[in-house]
Design a protein around this motif. Sequence first.
Motif, PDB file in Angstrom:
ATOM      1  N   CYS A   6     -54.967 -50.317   8.184  1.00  0.00           N
ATOM      2  CA  CYS A   6     -55.745 -48.452   8.044  1.00  0.00           C
ATOM      3  C   CYS A   6     -56.467 -49.259   6.246  1.00  0.00           C
ATOM      4  CB  CYS A   6     -54.805 -47.444   7.896  1.00  0.00           C
ATOM      5  SG  CYS A   6     -55.195 -46.222   7.704  1.00  0.00           S
ATOM      6  N   CYS A   8     -56.304 -47.576   4.194  1.00  0.00           N
ATOM      7  CA  CYS A   8     -56.012 -46.966   2.813  1.00  0.00           C
ATOM      8  C   CYS A   8     -54.547 -48.641   2.845  1.00  0.00           C
ATOM      9  CB  CYS A   8     -54.106 -46.169   3.241  1.00  0.00           C
ATOM     10  SG  CYS A   8     -53.215 -46.172   4.767  1.00  0.00           S
ATOM     11  N   GLN A  10     -52.577 -50.356   5.051  1.00  0.00           N
ATOM     12  CA  GLN A  10     -51.346 -49.566   5.490  1.00  0.00           C
ATOM     13  C   GLN A  10     -51.690 -50.264   6.976  1.00  0.00           C
ATOM     14  OE1 GLN A  10     -47.834 -48.084   5.041  1.00  0.00           O
ATOM     15  NE2 GLN A  10     -47.738 -49.097   7.187  1.00  0.00           N
ATOM     16  N   CYS A  19     -51.725 -43.031  10.830  1.00  0.00           N
ATOM     17  CA  CYS A  19     -51.896 -44.078   9.943  1.00  0.00           C
ATOM     18  C   CYS A  19     -50.161 -43.201   9.571  1.00  0.00           C
ATOM     19  CB  CYS A  19     -52.483 -44.358   9.075  1.00  0.00           C
ATOM     20  SG  CYS A  19     -52.228 -45.068   7.577  1.00  0.00           S
ATOM     21  N   CYS A  22     -51.308 -42.809   5.430  1.00  0.00           N
ATOM     22  CA  CYS A  22     -52.360 -41.561   5.028  1.00  0.00           C
ATOM     23  C   CYS A  22     -52.773 -40.127   5.598  1.00  0.00           C
ATOM     24  CB  CYS A  22     -54.288 -42.885   4.554  1.00  0.00           C
ATOM     25  SG  CYS A  22     -54.203 -43.150   5.762  1.00  0.00           S
ATOM     26  N   ARG A  24     -54.551 -41.032   8.348  1.00  0.00           N
ATOM     27  CA  ARG A  24     -56.210 -40.892   9.372  1.00  0.00           C
ATOM     28  C   ARG A  24     -55.706 -41.192  10.579  1.00  0.00           C
ATOM     29  NH1 ARG A  24     -57.186 -43.718   4.506  1.00  0.00           N
ATOM     30  NH2 ARG A  24     -59.383 -43.615   4.134  1.00  0.00           N
TER      31      ARG A  24
HETATM   32 ZN   LIG Z   1     -54.107 -44.955   6.559  1.00  0.00          ZN
END
Ligand SMILES: [Zn+2]
Length: 342
Positions: A6, A8, A10, A19, A22, A24
């Motif tokens: 992701c 972020c 992750q 996700c 975060c 998303r």
């Molecule tokens: Zn994320």
Amino acid sequence: MQQFYCECSQRVMSHHMQCFNCGRVLGFDPLLLRMYFVTPSDDGLYRDAAGIAYRLCPNRVEFHVCNGLVEDAVGLPPQARCSGCRLNRTIPNVGRLENILRWRRLEVAKRRMLAGVAGLGLFVGKVENGFSGGMRFDFIEDKRSHPEVDLHFVTTGHHDGLITVNVLEAEAVERMEQQELMGESYRTLLGHFRHEAGHYFYPQLVTDIASFTQQFGDPGADYGAAVDSYYKHGAPANWNQRYISAYAASHPMEDWAECFAHLLHIRDAMETAVAYGLFPFPEVATDITGMLEQWSGLIAGINEMNQSLGCGEPYPFVLSQAVKEKLAYVQGTIDRDVASRS
Ligand SMILES: [Zn+2]
Ligand SMILES: [Zn+2]
Ligand SMILES: [Zn+2]
């Protein structure tokens, strides 16, 4: 499967909706092998970091069977489905809740097959393969799962680009029962999709019938008689010296489909091993002989790992020299097809 991260950072899986870190919204396109990361906007659409707008696939909103996104392009109706869902001709009867759960499992396996095929550089579009409508899917019930439907017995199969799967295959208990009944050592939903993809790609990949016949046998041999004989008498006693599975011995076309599926198993598992740091060699061999050699070493460890955890062997196969040659043949046809389009 490759790993996706992701924005972020992750790690996320290709079938995840969101996700965990975060929030998303995720969208995986199995034909483009691309993961999208979007966030909801006030106008009801979803936007990625570049500001491109997407809608959620209606099958995702209504049934949670996919994690597809559809770009909000001009001229596209709001009910347009994602690239994976657009390949469905018949979906299960969603009036029955258990069918939605089965459909979800079917889509996960279907998308993994599609991603594997895309990873090889093959396409499911209508132009390349000669089938009138490209790759399509029918997910169908028969009387065994629903007494009110007309069809008595639906088997998984391929005809003219259409891949039919009995939704009952998405039930683990039913699948195991069939596996026992057929005396098979391996039966998975993903295996079904990959096998049928083998039939789908045959006319596109096999352009030299003479070399195919030399490797697999006569593709024009009486199919009905061969398969009838297999179900009546089983495979010859020494089948594992020449075939990857007992079923592969039934007919040259089934042998091809089994080998094509097997190549996808190996390629996906190797890619996963590399992505997760489980690959015990510096890099994946570029030639098929070297790759199969590496695979044998890798899978022996994975089989043993499963045994350590009290699970059976996930890979109950032996690659004889004859099977290795067939896998190399399949890879060769793919290489030629990809090269002809690049
Ligand atoms: Zn994320
Ligand atoms: Zn979808
Ligand atoms: Zn088949």
